[in-house]
Write a protein that holds these residues in place. Structure first.
Motif, mmCIF file in Angstrom:
data_model
loop_
_atom_site.group_PDB
_atom_site.id
_atom_site.type_symbol
_atom_site.label_atom_id
_atom_site.label_comp_id
_atom_site.label_asym_id
_atom_site.label_seq_id
_atom_site.Cartn_x
_atom_site.Cartn_y
_atom_site.Cartn_z
ATOM 1 N N UNK A 285 -50.539 -36.244 -44.182
ATOM 2 C CA UNK A 285 -49.213 -36.683 -44.991
ATOM 3 C C UNK A 285 -48.244 -37.195 -43.760
ATOM 4 N N UNK A 286 -48.358 -38.512 -43.845
ATOM 5 C CA UNK A 286 -47.342 -39.214 -43.446
ATOM 6 C C UNK A 286 -45.789 -39.716 -44.273
ATOM 7 N N UNK A 287 -44.976 -40.100 -42.658
ATOM 8 C CA UNK A 287 -43.151 -39.757 -43.824
ATOM 9 C C UNK A 287 -42.938 -41.237 -43.728
ATOM 10 N N UNK A 288 -42.256 -41.652 -44.626
ATOM 11 C CA UNK A 288 -41.536 -43.344 -45.049
ATOM 12 C C UNK A 288 -40.462 -42.819 -45.323
ATOM 13 N N UNK A 289 -39.192 -43.774 -44.530
ATOM 14 C CA UNK A 289 -38.322 -44.157 -45.235
ATOM 15 C C UNK A 289 -36.981 -44.458 -44.097
ATOM 16 N N UNK A 290 -37.625 -46.037 -43.915
ATOM 17 C CA UNK A 290 -36.110 -45.873 -42.728
ATOM 18 C C UNK A 290 -36.784 -45.679 -41.303
ATOM 19 N N UNK A 291 -38.200 -45.515 -40.648
ATOM 20 C CA UNK A 291 -38.752 -45.084 -39.823
ATOM 21 C C UNK A 291 -37.968 -46.300 -39.027
ATOM 22 N N UNK A 292 -37.794 -46.115 -37.657
ATOM 23 C CA UNK A 292 -37.658 -47.435 -36.603
ATOM 24 C C UNK A 292 -37.911 -47.048 -35.335
ATOM 25 N N UNK A 293 -37.973 -48.036 -34.022
ATOM 26 C CA UNK A 293 -38.239 -47.106 -32.855
ATOM 27 C C UNK A 293 -37.231 -46.111 -32.342
ATOM 28 N N UNK A 294 -36.027 -46.331 -32.669
ATOM 29 C CA UNK A 294 -35.374 -45.151 -32.466
ATOM 30 C C UNK A 294 -35.250 -43.603 -33.270
ATOM 31 N N UNK A 295 -36.061 -43.589 -34.698
ATOM 32 C CA UNK A 295 -36.075 -42.082 -35.121
ATOM 33 C C UNK A 295 -37.014 -41.631 -35.164
ATOM 34 N N UNK A 296 -38.521 -42.377 -34.686
ATOM 35 C CA UNK A 296 -40.253 -42.071 -34.483
ATOM 36 C C UNK A 296 -40.613 -40.802 -34.421
ATOM 37 N N UNK A 297 -40.187 -40.873 -32.837
ATOM 38 C CA UNK A 297 -40.340 -40.024 -32.005
ATOM 39 C C UNK A 297 -39.883 -37.842 -32.525
ATOM 40 N N UNK A 298 -38.388 -38.201 -32.311
ATOM 41 C CA UNK A 298 -38.697 -37.177 -33.252
ATOM 42 C C UNK A 298 -39.027 -36.411 -34.775
ATOM 43 N N UNK A 299 -39.270 -37.381 -35.674
ATOM 44 C CA UNK A 299 -39.267 -37.364 -36.727
ATOM 45 C C UNK A 299 -41.615 -36.859 -36.555
ATOM 46 N N UNK A 300 -42.016 -37.282 -35.616
ATOM 47 C CA UNK A 300 -43.574 -37.394 -35.256
ATOM 48 C C UNK A 300 -43.449 -35.636 -34.137
ATOM 49 N N UNK A 301 -42.246 -35.507 -33.823
ATOM 50 C CA UNK A 301 -42.474 -34.480 -33.100
ATOM 51 C C UNK A 301 -42.672 -32.797 -34.442
ATOM 52 N N UNK A 302 -42.586 -33.244 -35.500
ATOM 53 C CA UNK A 302 -42.202 -32.329 -36.471
ATOM 54 C C UNK A 302 -43.978 -32.085 -36.842
ATOM 55 N N UNK A 303 -44.664 -30.921 -36.586
ATOM 56 C CA UNK A 303 -46.536 -30.537 -36.891
ATOM 57 C C UNK A 303 -46.773 -30.766 -38.240
ATOM 58 N N UNK A 304 -45.507 -31.262 -38.887
ATOM 59 C CA UNK A 304 -45.845 -30.600 -40.876
ATOM 60 C C UNK A 304 -46.502 -32.840 -40.527
ATOM 61 N N UNK A 305 -45.485 -34.025 -39.819
ATOM 62 C CA UNK A 305 -45.806 -35.478 -40.197
ATOM 63 C C UNK A 305 -46.999 -35.758 -39.751
ATOM 64 N N UNK A 306 -47.578 -36.390 -40.065
ATOM 65 C CA UNK A 306 -49.045 -36.598 -39.398
ATOM 66 C C UNK A 306 -48.944 -38.138 -38.664
#
Ligand code: PEP
Length: 244
Positions: free
Chosen positions: A203-224
């Protein structure tokens, strides 16, 4: 890590993008990389990505193989360019082109029949989130849009959770909000297709992903992984998202 170029870039701009992007992700073996380009750029993109790990996707399809459907593009046509992926049910298609969950199911089935990997997009609008209907909306999009697939077919799709209020607005869902929605979707996958499939489901997350916020999103095990619109147009910013 998938990019969605929307209605941007000519073939010449596509070549320029890949010249810069290729070396930036040459060592990125930790993930799959997909660039979903406009139909008119597919061939150029496929050629530019030859001998790399970058895969190319389309952004839409029509479910019939051929026929009197002026202006439409079929899966065999997409496949003939060498593209391997296709976005289905992106919120811009639902919003501006009246794409329904029923159409999403037909398109997903057609993509699978042509050996394309569908990246099926779901997500709630702002008013639906504000009225606490997020789960209801996700369940409905899931049950009408993809739960009609057989288990074998379902195992070959990727889901993208894209809250409509976060697309192109600069408002990213917090990692917690995104993870909670992913969990809702995964629960539905588990109920319909079992625990193994739910654990394997990407399951991918989409919505204003930027270099600055990708790390914190990808830190969630739910976000693949992530589906990136605006920031995928620039090779350096998409490169740094891929290499978060
Ligand atoms: C998208 O187009 O799927 C998307 C998520 O766009 P953006 O990253 O620009 O919000």
């Amino acid at each position: 890590m998938a990019g969605n170029w929307k209605m941007y870039k000519t073939p010449a701009e596509t070549s320029t993008f890949f010249e810069k992007f290729r070396p930036l992700v040459a060592g990125s073996t930790h993930c799959e990389i997909v660039v979903s380009a406009p139909f008119t750029d597919l061939q150029t993109a496929v050629e530019a990505a030859l001998s790399t790990r970058i895969q190319i996707g389309a952004q839409n399809l029509f479910w019939e193989k051929e026929g009197a459907f002026t202006g439409e593009i079929s899966c065999p046509m997409i496949r003939s360019t060498g593209a391997t992926h296709v976005l289905v049910g992106h919120s811009e298609r639902r919003q501006y082109f009246g794409e329904t969950d029923e159409a999403v199911l037909k398109k997903t089935l057609a993509a699978l029949a042509s050996d394309l990997t569908p990246i099926v997009c779901v997500g709630e609008r702002l008013e639906q989130r504000e009225s606490d209907d997020t789960e209801l909306v996700l369940i409905e999009q899931f049950s009408k849009g993809i739960a009609g697939l057989e288990a074998k077919q379902f195992a070959r799709i990727v889901i993208a959770y894209e809250p409509v209020w976060a697309i192109g607005t600069g408002k990213t869902a917090t990692p917690e909000i995104a993870a909670e929605a992913h969990q809702m979707i995964r629960n539905e996958v588990q109920k319909r297709y079992g625990e193994d499939q739910a654990a394997r489901m990407r399951i991918l997350y989409g919505g204003s992903v930027k270099p600055e916020n990708v790390k914190s999103l990808m830190a969630q095990p739910e976000i693949d992984g992530v589906l990136v619109g605006g920031a995928s147009l620039d090779p350096v910013s998409f490169g740094s998202i891929v290499n978060y």
